[in-house]
Design a protein around this motif. Structure first.
Motif, PDB file in Angstrom:
ATOM      1  N   GLU A 157      -0.632 -16.647  20.429  1.00  0.00           N
ATOM      2  CA  GLU A 157       0.590 -16.575  19.631  1.00  0.00           C
ATOM      3  C   GLU A 157       0.305 -16.081  18.220  1.00  0.00           C
ATOM      4  OE1 GLU A 157       2.190 -20.474  19.886  1.00  0.00           O
ATOM      5  OE2 GLU A 157       2.891 -20.231  21.964  1.00  0.00           O
ATOM      6  N   GLU A 158      -0.810 -16.508  17.656  1.00  0.00           N
ATOM      7  CA  GLU A 158      -1.170 -16.064  16.308  1.00  0.00           C
ATOM      8  C   GLU A 158      -1.463 -14.569  16.289  1.00  0.00           C
ATOM      9  OE1 GLU A 158      -4.452 -18.567  15.360  1.00  0.00           O
ATOM     10  OE2 GLU A 158      -3.186 -20.244  14.686  1.00  0.00           O
ATOM     11  N   ARG A 159      -2.184 -14.086  17.288  1.00  0.00           N
ATOM     12  CA  ARG A 159      -2.496 -12.662  17.331  1.00  0.00           C
ATOM     13  C   ARG A 159      -1.256 -11.830  17.612  1.00  0.00           C
ATOM     14  NH1 ARG A 159      -8.370 -11.482  20.044  1.00  0.00           N
ATOM     15  NH2 ARG A 159      -7.491  -9.363  19.952  1.00  0.00           N
ATOM     16  N   LEU A 160      -0.358 -12.351  18.427  1.00  0.00           N
ATOM     17  CA  LEU A 160       0.879 -11.642  18.700  1.00  0.00           C
ATOM     18  C   LEU A 160       1.730 -11.524  17.445  1.00  0.00           C
ATOM     19  CD1 LEU A 160       2.624 -10.291  20.854  1.00  0.00           C
ATOM     20  CD2 LEU A 160       3.602 -12.538  21.366  1.00  0.00           C
ATOM     21  N   ALA A 161       1.767 -12.588  16.636  1.00  0.00           N
ATOM     22  CA  ALA A 161       2.521 -12.554  15.383  1.00  0.00           C
ATOM     23  C   ALA A 161       1.924 -11.527  14.423  1.00  0.00           C
ATOM     24  CB  ALA A 161       2.529 -13.941  14.739  1.00  0.00           C
ATOM     25  N   GLN A 162       0.593 -11.453  14.388  1.00  0.00           N
ATOM     26  CA  GLN A 162      -0.069 -10.457  13.541  1.00  0.00           C
ATOM     27  C   GLN A 162       0.235  -9.049  14.021  1.00  0.00           C
ATOM     28  OE1 GLN A 162      -4.225 -11.497  13.586  1.00  0.00           O
ATOM     29  NE2 GLN A 162      -3.911 -13.430  12.488  1.00  0.00           N
ATOM     30  N   LEU A 163       0.250  -8.880  15.335  1.00  0.00           N
ATOM     31  CA  LEU A 163       0.574  -7.573  15.909  1.00  0.00           C
ATOM     32  C   LEU A 163       1.972  -7.145  15.491  1.00  0.00           C
ATOM     33  CD1 LEU A 163       0.199  -5.171  17.849  1.00  0.00           C
ATOM     34  CD2 LEU A 163       0.890  -6.694  19.721  1.00  0.00           C
ATOM     35  N   ARG A 164       2.950  -8.016  15.651  1.00  0.00           N
ATOM     36  CA  ARG A 164       4.316  -7.705  15.257  1.00  0.00           C
ATOM     37  C   ARG A 164       4.389  -7.308  13.785  1.00  0.00           C
ATOM     38  NH1 ARG A 164       8.764 -10.222  18.143  1.00  0.00           N
ATOM     39  NH2 ARG A 164       8.087 -11.410  19.975  1.00  0.00           N
ATOM     40  N   HIS A 165       3.693  -8.074  12.955  1.00  0.00           N
ATOM     41  CA  HIS A 165       3.730  -7.818  11.515  1.00  0.00           C
ATOM     42  C   HIS A 165       3.122  -6.462  11.184  1.00  0.00           C
ATOM     43  CE1 HIS A 165       3.507  -8.505   7.201  1.00  0.00           C
ATOM     44  NE2 HIS A 165       2.216  -8.215   7.253  1.00  0.00           N
ATOM     45  N   ARG A 166       2.010  -6.141  11.802  1.00  0.00           N
ATOM     46  CA  ARG A 166       1.305  -4.914  11.442  1.00  0.00           C
ATOM     47  C   ARG A 166       2.036  -3.658  11.906  1.00  0.00           C
ATOM     48  NH1 ARG A 166      -5.047  -5.175  12.519  1.00  0.00           N
ATOM     49  NH2 ARG A 166      -4.768  -3.004  11.786  1.00  0.00           N
ATOM     50  N   VAL A 167       2.651  -3.685  13.077  1.00  0.00           N
ATOM     51  CA  VAL A 167       3.338  -2.476  13.541  1.00  0.00           C
ATOM     52  C   VAL A 167       4.760  -2.387  12.981  1.00  0.00           C
ATOM     53  CG1 VAL A 167       1.946  -2.360  15.619  1.00  0.00           C
ATOM     54  CG2 VAL A 167       4.177  -3.462  15.712  1.00  0.00           C
ATOM     55  N   GLY A 168       5.294  -3.503  12.494  1.00  0.00           N
ATOM     56  CA  GLY A 168       6.559  -3.492  11.777  1.00  0.00           C
ATOM     57  C   GLY A 168       7.681  -2.768  12.499  1.00  0.00           C
ATOM     58  N   ALA A 169       8.222  -1.767  11.829  1.00  0.00           N
ATOM     59  CA  ALA A 169       9.368  -1.027  12.357  1.00  0.00           C
ATOM     60  C   ALA A 169       9.020  -0.203  13.594  1.00  0.00           C
ATOM     61  CB  ALA A 169       9.938  -0.109  11.271  1.00  0.00           C
ATOM     62  N   TYR A 170       7.745  -0.111  13.931  1.00  0.00           N
ATOM     63  CA  TYR A 170       7.326   0.629  15.126  1.00  0.00           C
ATOM     64  C   TYR A 170       7.134  -0.295  16.336  1.00  0.00           C
ATOM     65  CZ  TYR A 170       6.533   5.125  12.766  1.00  0.00           C
ATOM     66  OH  TYR A 170       6.690   6.316  12.101  1.00  0.00           O
ATOM     67  N   TRP A 171       7.700  -1.480  16.281  1.00  0.00           N
ATOM     68  CA  TRP A 171       7.552  -2.440  17.377  1.00  0.00           C
ATOM     69  C   TRP A 171       8.077  -1.873  18.696  1.00  0.00           C
ATOM     70  CZ3 TRP A 171       4.743  -6.130  18.975  1.00  0.00           C
ATOM     71  CH2 TRP A 171       5.183  -7.145  19.816  1.00  0.00           C
ATOM     72  N   GLN A 172       9.247  -1.224  18.654  1.00  0.00           N
ATOM     73  CA  GLN A 172       9.787  -0.628  19.870  1.00  0.00           C
ATOM     74  C   GLN A 172       8.901   0.519  20.351  1.00  0.00           C
ATOM     75  OE1 GLN A 172      12.205  -1.641  21.780  1.00  0.00           O
ATOM     76  NE2 GLN A 172      12.543   0.106  23.132  1.00  0.00           N
ATOM     77  N   LEU A 173       8.392   1.313  19.420  1.00  0.00           N
ATOM     78  CA  LEU A 173       7.477   2.400  19.779  1.00  0.00           C
ATOM     79  C   LEU A 173       6.222   1.824  20.426  1.00  0.00           C
ATOM     80  CD1 LEU A 173       7.100   5.579  19.373  1.00  0.00           C
ATOM     81  CD2 LEU A 173       5.614   4.926  17.468  1.00  0.00           C
ATOM     82  N   TYR A 174       5.740   0.722  19.864  1.00  0.00           N
ATOM     83  CA  TYR A 174       4.561   0.069  20.437  1.00  0.00           C
ATOM     84  C   TYR A 174       4.827  -0.320  21.890  1.00  0.00           C
ATOM     85  CZ  TYR A 174       0.599  -3.039  21.080  1.00  0.00           C
ATOM     86  OH  TYR A 174      -0.546  -3.612  21.569  1.00  0.00           O
ATOM     87  N   TYR A 175       5.967  -0.936  22.123  1.00  0.00           N
ATOM     88  CA  TYR A 175       6.331  -1.343  23.486  1.00  0.00           C
ATOM     89  C   TYR A 175       6.393  -0.141  24.424  1.00  0.00           C
ATOM     90  CZ  TYR A 175       9.757  -1.948  27.242  1.00  0.00           C
ATOM     91  OH  TYR A 175      10.414  -1.893  28.446  1.00  0.00           O
ATOM     92  N   LEU A 176       7.017   0.945  23.980  1.00  0.00           N
ATOM     93  CA  LEU A 176       7.141   2.124  24.833  1.00  0.00           C
ATOM     94  C   LEU A 176       5.772   2.670  25.222  1.00  0.00           C
ATOM     95  CD1 LEU A 176      10.076   4.001  23.041  1.00  0.00           C
ATOM     96  CD2 LEU A 176      10.186   2.713  25.191  1.00  0.00           C
ATOM     97  N   PHE A 177       4.858   2.692  24.260  1.00  0.00           N
ATOM     98  CA  PHE A 177       3.533   3.206  24.605  1.00  0.00           C
ATOM     99  C   PHE A 177       2.802   2.228  25.521  1.00  0.00           C
ATOM    100  CE2 PHE A 177      -1.000   3.795  24.209  1.00  0.00           C
ATOM    101  CZ  PHE A 177      -1.075   5.124  24.594  1.00  0.00           C
TER     102      PHE A 177
END
Length: 217
Positions: A157-177
């Motif tokens: 959960e901690e790493r997932l929260a960091q991931l969300r924070h770091r990719v920011g507005a590209y979260w949807q792009l991250y999911y698509l890739f």
């Protein structure tokens, strides 16, 4: 799983992949933009493209064959041209430096292929969020693994929260890739199923029929 894409990898007629010419790499990958074409002028990048043998998760073998699979999945997404261009950039670089990453034990994560990919792409773009997506493209998988294979829920959960924070507005792009990358070869679909069922702030998409790209190259 639904949307799983099977792609016939590029096979040169005579030469083994390790000695493909620049022209053959160009013909196989069909760069659509000057940026994509410029990647093929880098000798280390080209060495990375022809690295790889069939293995679990990657029966297609070479990195180039994997790129073709991911690109084919990108073409099946209901997305606009700008998103497609970004996804292709991520695709081209994300695994291309596996041939030089550290594979010893314990792993030196500062020499992970994603770090090399980020540093390479940073020579061509100052889009920091795009660079974050490239560096973290495997992180969702690692978060799933921590939770479901090792039962380290808090760390996941901690790493997932960091991931969300770091990719920011590209979260949807991250999911698509992540979707396009996971739905290749014989990869385990469980991490993607978990991601789509757990993340309530993504817009889930389904693969459609592949369509030829029409537009400026």
């Amino acid at each position: 799983m639904p949307g799983f894409y099977h792609y016939r990898p590029f096979k040169p007629k005579k030469r083994p992949p390790s000695v493909l010419t620049s022209a053959e790499l160009y013909d196989a990958l069909q760069p659509e933009t000057p940026l994509e074409a410029s990647f093929l002028k880098d000798a280390e990048f080209c060495r990375g493209l022809v690295w790889g043998v069939p293995r679990f998760g990657h029966p297609e073998g070479t990195i180039m064959a994997h790129i073709l699979e991911v690109n084919a999945n990108i073409d099946r997404l209901p997305i606009d041209a700008a998103t497609r261009r970004k996804l292709r950039i991520i695709c081209w670089v994300h695994d291309t430096f596996k041939h030089i990453e550290h594979k010893g034990s314990p792993r030196d994560w500062s020499r992970h292929h994603s770090i090399y990919a980020r540093n390479f792409l940073a020579r061509y773009t100052d889009d920091q969020l795009l660079l974050e997506v490239v560096e973290l493209h495997d992180e969702a998988y690692y978060c799933w693994r921590l939770a479901h294979l090792y039962q380290r829920l808090t760390e996941s959960e901690e790493r997932l929260a960091q991931l969300r924070h770091r990719v920011g507005a590209y979260w949807q792009l991250y999911y698509l890739f992540f979707k396009c990358d996971t739905c290749t070869g014989d990869k385990n679909p469980a991490p993607l199923i978990w991601f789509e069922n757990t993340m309530d702030d993504i817009e889930m998409v389904e693969f459609g029929a592949s369509k030829p790209h029409v537009g400026p190259r």
